[in-house]
Design a protein around this motif. Sequence first.
Motif, PDB file in Angstrom:
ATOM      1  N   MET A   1      -3.199 -22.646  41.057  1.00 36.76           N
ATOM      2  CA  MET A   1      -3.116 -22.657  39.612  1.00 36.76           C
ATOM      3  C   MET A   1      -3.964 -21.510  39.052  1.00 36.76           C
ATOM      4  SD  MET A   1      -1.142 -25.140  38.982  1.00 36.76           S
ATOM      5  CE  MET A   1      -0.396 -26.337  40.050  1.00 36.76           C
ATOM      6  N   THR A   2      -3.426 -20.816  38.081  1.00 34.50           N
ATOM      7  CA  THR A   2      -4.040 -19.583  37.623  1.00 34.50           C
ATOM      8  C   THR A   2      -4.935 -19.734  36.400  1.00 34.50           C
ATOM      9  OG1 THR A   2      -2.149 -19.114  36.207  1.00 34.50           O
ATOM     10  CG2 THR A   2      -2.061 -18.249  38.452  1.00 34.50           C
ATOM     11  N   GLY A   3      -4.850 -20.836  35.693  1.00 37.37           N
ATOM     12  CA  GLY A   3      -5.599 -20.971  34.453  1.00 37.37           C
ATOM     13  C   GLY A   3      -4.827 -20.437  33.267  1.00 37.37           C
ATOM     14  N   LYS A   4      -3.778 -19.662  33.524  1.00 39.55           N
ATOM     15  CA  LYS A   4      -2.923 -19.175  32.444  1.00 39.55           C
ATOM     16  C   LYS A   4      -1.957 -20.274  32.040  1.00 39.55           C
ATOM     17  CE  LYS A   4      -2.764 -14.252  33.089  1.00 39.55           C
ATOM     18  NZ  LYS A   4      -1.948 -13.137  32.680  1.00 39.55           N
ATOM     19  N   THR A   5      -1.329 -20.076  30.900  1.00 40.08           N
ATOM     20  CA  THR A   5      -0.244 -20.954  30.474  1.00 40.08           C
ATOM     21  C   THR A   5       0.957 -20.087  30.120  1.00 40.08           C
ATOM     22  OG1 THR A   5      -0.680 -20.951  28.087  1.00 40.08           O
ATOM     23  CG2 THR A   5      -1.964 -22.519  29.445  1.00 40.08           C
ATOM     24  N   ALA A   6       2.079 -20.733  29.894  1.00 39.54           N
ATOM     25  CA  ALA A   6       3.286 -19.990  29.518  1.00 39.54           C
ATOM     26  C   ALA A   6       3.077 -19.217  28.223  1.00 39.54           C
ATOM     27  CB  ALA A   6       4.456 -20.954  29.374  1.00 39.54           C
ATOM     28  N   TYR A   7       2.157 -19.706  27.389  1.00 36.48           N
ATOM     29  CA  TYR A   7       1.924 -19.059  26.096  1.00 36.48           C
ATOM     30  C   TYR A   7       1.193 -17.728  26.218  1.00 36.48           C
ATOM     31  CZ  TYR A   7       2.937 -23.876  24.766  1.00 36.48           C
ATOM     32  OH  TYR A   7       3.502 -25.113  24.644  1.00 36.48           O
ATOM     33  N   ASP A   8       0.764 -17.368  27.426  1.00 34.58           N
ATOM     34  CA  ASP A   8       0.057 -16.109  27.650  1.00 34.58           C
ATOM     35  C   ASP A   8       1.000 -14.918  27.876  1.00 34.58           C
ATOM     36  OD1 ASP A   8      -2.564 -17.174  27.477  1.00 34.58           O
ATOM     37  OD2 ASP A   8      -2.386 -17.926  29.533  1.00 34.58           O
ATOM     38  N   PHE A   9       2.306 -15.162  27.827  1.00 30.53           N
ATOM     39  CA  PHE A   9       3.267 -14.112  28.160  1.00 30.53           C
ATOM     40  C   PHE A   9       4.078 -13.691  26.949  1.00 30.53           C
ATOM     41  CE2 PHE A   9       2.292 -16.558  31.925  1.00 30.53           C
ATOM     42  CZ  PHE A   9       1.918 -15.546  32.798  1.00 30.53           C
ATOM     43  N   ASP A  10       4.542 -12.452  26.994  1.00 30.13           N
ATOM     44  CA  ASP A  10       5.306 -11.868  25.893  1.00 30.13           C
ATOM     45  C   ASP A  10       6.644 -11.344  26.388  1.00 30.13           C
ATOM     46  OD1 ASP A  10       3.092 -12.197  24.173  1.00 30.13           O
ATOM     47  OD2 ASP A  10       2.285 -10.241  24.728  1.00 30.13           O
ATOM     48  N   PHE A  11       7.607 -11.404  25.503  1.00 28.84           N
ATOM     49  CA  PHE A  11       8.921 -10.800  25.720  1.00 28.84           C
ATOM     50  C   PHE A  11       9.250  -9.966  24.489  1.00 28.84           C
ATOM     51  CE2 PHE A  11       9.302 -14.533  28.450  1.00 28.84           C
ATOM     52  CZ  PHE A  11      10.071 -14.077  29.510  1.00 28.84           C
ATOM     53  N   LEU A  12      10.351  -9.283  24.570  1.00 29.18           N
ATOM     54  CA  LEU A  12      11.033  -8.778  23.391  1.00 29.18           C
ATOM     55  C   LEU A  12      12.239  -9.685  23.208  1.00 29.18           C
ATOM     56  CD1 LEU A  12      11.004  -4.895  23.880  1.00 29.18           C
ATOM     57  CD2 LEU A  12       9.616  -6.254  22.292  1.00 29.18           C
ATOM     58  N   SER A  13      12.632  -9.893  21.962  1.00 27.77           N
ATOM     59  CA  SER A  13      13.827 -10.684  21.708  1.00 27.77           C
ATOM     60  C   SER A  13      15.053  -9.848  22.070  1.00 27.77           C
ATOM     61  CB  SER A  13      13.899 -11.087  20.238  1.00 27.77           C
ATOM     62  OG  SER A  13      14.228  -9.963  19.443  1.00 27.77           O
ATOM     63  N   LEU A  14      16.194 -10.486  22.099  1.00 29.95           N
ATOM     64  CA  LEU A  14      17.432  -9.775  22.390  1.00 29.95           C
ATOM     65  C   LEU A  14      17.695  -8.694  21.334  1.00 29.95           C
ATOM     66  CD1 LEU A  14      19.573  -9.854  24.594  1.00 29.95           C
ATOM     67  CD2 LEU A  14      20.875 -11.456  23.209  1.00 29.95           C
ATOM     68  N   LYS A  15      17.091  -8.863  20.160  1.00 33.65           N
ATOM     69  CA  LYS A  15      17.236  -7.873  19.086  1.00 33.65           C
ATOM     70  C   LYS A  15      16.131  -6.818  19.121  1.00 33.65           C
ATOM     71  CE  LYS A  15      19.782 -11.003  16.190  1.00 33.65           C
ATOM     72  NZ  LYS A  15      19.929 -11.718  14.941  1.00 33.65           N
ATOM     73  N   GLY A  16      15.274  -6.868  20.170  1.00 32.22           N
ATOM     74  CA  GLY A  16      14.248  -5.837  20.342  1.00 32.22           C
ATOM     75  C   GLY A  16      12.960  -6.073  19.586  1.00 32.22           C
ATOM     76  N   LYS A  17      12.798  -7.242  19.020  1.00 31.71           N
ATOM     77  CA  LYS A  17      11.576  -7.561  18.274  1.00 31.71           C
ATOM     78  C   LYS A  17      10.585  -8.285  19.183  1.00 31.71           C
ATOM     79  CE  LYS A  17      13.528  -7.418  13.739  1.00 31.71           C
ATOM     80  NZ  LYS A  17      13.811  -6.042  13.777  1.00 31.71           N
ATOM     81  N   PRO A  18       9.273  -8.136  18.938  1.00 30.11           N
ATOM     82  CA  PRO A  18       8.283  -8.850  19.750  1.00 30.11           C
ATOM     83  C   PRO A  18       8.539 -10.364  19.732  1.00 30.11           C
ATOM     84  CG  PRO A  18       7.203  -7.217  18.366  1.00 30.11           C
ATOM     85  CD  PRO A  18       8.644  -7.287  17.916  1.00 30.11           C
ATOM     86  N   LEU A  19       8.425 -10.977  20.901  1.00 33.22           N
ATOM     87  CA  LEU A  19       8.623 -12.419  21.050  1.00 33.22           C
ATOM     88  C   LEU A  19       7.503 -12.974  21.935  1.00 33.22           C
ATOM     89  CD1 LEU A  19      10.521 -14.837  20.408  1.00 33.22           C
ATOM     90  CD2 LEU A  19      11.734 -14.284  22.506  1.00 33.22           C
ATOM     91  N   PRO A  20       6.279 -13.028  21.361  1.00 33.82           N
ATOM     92  CA  PRO A  20       5.169 -13.587  22.150  1.00 33.82           C
ATOM     93  C   PRO A  20       5.325 -15.108  22.261  1.00 33.82           C
ATOM     94  CG  PRO A  20       4.419 -13.002  19.938  1.00 33.82           C
ATOM     95  CD  PRO A  20       5.866 -12.579  20.040  1.00 33.82           C
ATOM     96  N   LEU A  21       5.214 -15.621  23.477  1.00 35.15           N
ATOM     97  CA  LEU A  21       5.333 -17.068  23.653  1.00 35.15           C
ATOM     98  C   LEU A  21       4.181 -17.799  22.966  1.00 35.15           C
ATOM     99  CD1 LEU A  21       6.818 -17.507  27.234  1.00 35.15           C
ATOM    100  CD2 LEU A  21       7.955 -17.103  25.044  1.00 35.15           C
ATOM    101  N   ALA A  22       3.108 -17.084  22.653  1.00 32.88           N
ATOM    102  CA  ALA A  22       2.004 -17.688  21.888  1.00 32.88           C
ATOM    103  C   ALA A  22       2.495 -18.211  20.538  1.00 32.88           C
ATOM    104  CB  ALA A  22       0.883 -16.668  21.681  1.00 32.88           C
ATOM    105  N   ASP A  23       3.592 -17.642  20.030  1.00 38.87           N
ATOM    106  CA  ASP A  23       4.170 -18.138  18.774  1.00 38.87           C
ATOM    107  C   ASP A  23       4.643 -19.582  18.909  1.00 38.87           C
ATOM    108  OD1 ASP A  23       3.710 -15.662  17.648  1.00 38.87           O
ATOM    109  OD2 ASP A  23       5.831 -15.109  17.488  1.00 38.87           O
ATOM    110  N   PHE A  24       4.867 -20.037  20.143  1.00 41.34           N
ATOM    111  CA  PHE A  24       5.363 -21.391  20.391  1.00 41.34           C
ATOM    112  C   PHE A  24       4.261 -22.319  20.908  1.00 41.34           C
ATOM    113  CE2 PHE A  24       9.106 -18.588  21.472  1.00 41.34           C
ATOM    114  CZ  PHE A  24       9.755 -18.757  20.254  1.00 41.34           C
ATOM    115  N   ALA A  25       3.020 -21.859  20.866  1.00 40.76           N
ATOM    116  CA  ALA A  25       1.897 -22.676  21.385  1.00 40.76           C
ATOM    117  C   ALA A  25       1.938 -24.065  20.758  1.00 40.76           C
ATOM    118  CB  ALA A  25       0.566 -21.990  21.095  1.00 40.76           C
ATOM    119  N   GLY A  26       1.767 -25.072  21.603  1.00 44.20           N
ATOM    120  CA  GLY A  26       1.803 -26.457  21.149  1.00 44.20           C
ATOM    121  C   GLY A  26       3.195 -27.064  21.163  1.00 44.20           C
TER     122      GLY A  26
END
Length: 162
Positions: A1-26
């Motif tokens: 186990m790394t101590g990280k969570t899924a919310y520590d990762f970022d993507f770009l959306s299919l439309k090319g906009k930032p999509l940080p999973l931190a936006d979904f925290a909780g």
Amino acid sequence: MTGKTAYDFDFLSLKGKPLPLADFAGHPLLIVNTASKCGFTRQYKELEALWQKYRDDGLVVLGVPSNDFANQEPGGAAEIASFCETNFGVDFPLTEKVAVKGRAAHPLFQWLAREGGFLSRPRWNFYKYVIGKDGKLVDWFASTTTPGSAKVERAIEKAVRG
């Protein structure tokens, strides 16, 4: 186990906009590597149904297009978006197309492989990962387990209620 969570990762959306999973925290997440030209592509319909059923409970379904398996996602962002919306009414968020296996895998999928163990690494399209409100992996399912199966729904219920 790394101590990280899924919310520590970022993507770009299919439309090319930032999509940080931190936006979904909780929020619980159902993350699925997808492809438009796969025998499992019809699972988009069940993923959309889960999104509609559980979104008011906070569940976020996240599709992650990938061309890693038999070149079954060859299109660009606009083509993928149009295909998903036209054929399956997909309304849930989709990321940019990324690699999900091997050394080139997106860091989230590297983390999921470490958290879930060797067998949890995607071996085909439509692997499913249920993430709890704490950002930790609750369970994962191979391509052959449909999104509407009792096993997947139980894991989602656990994540939503947990």
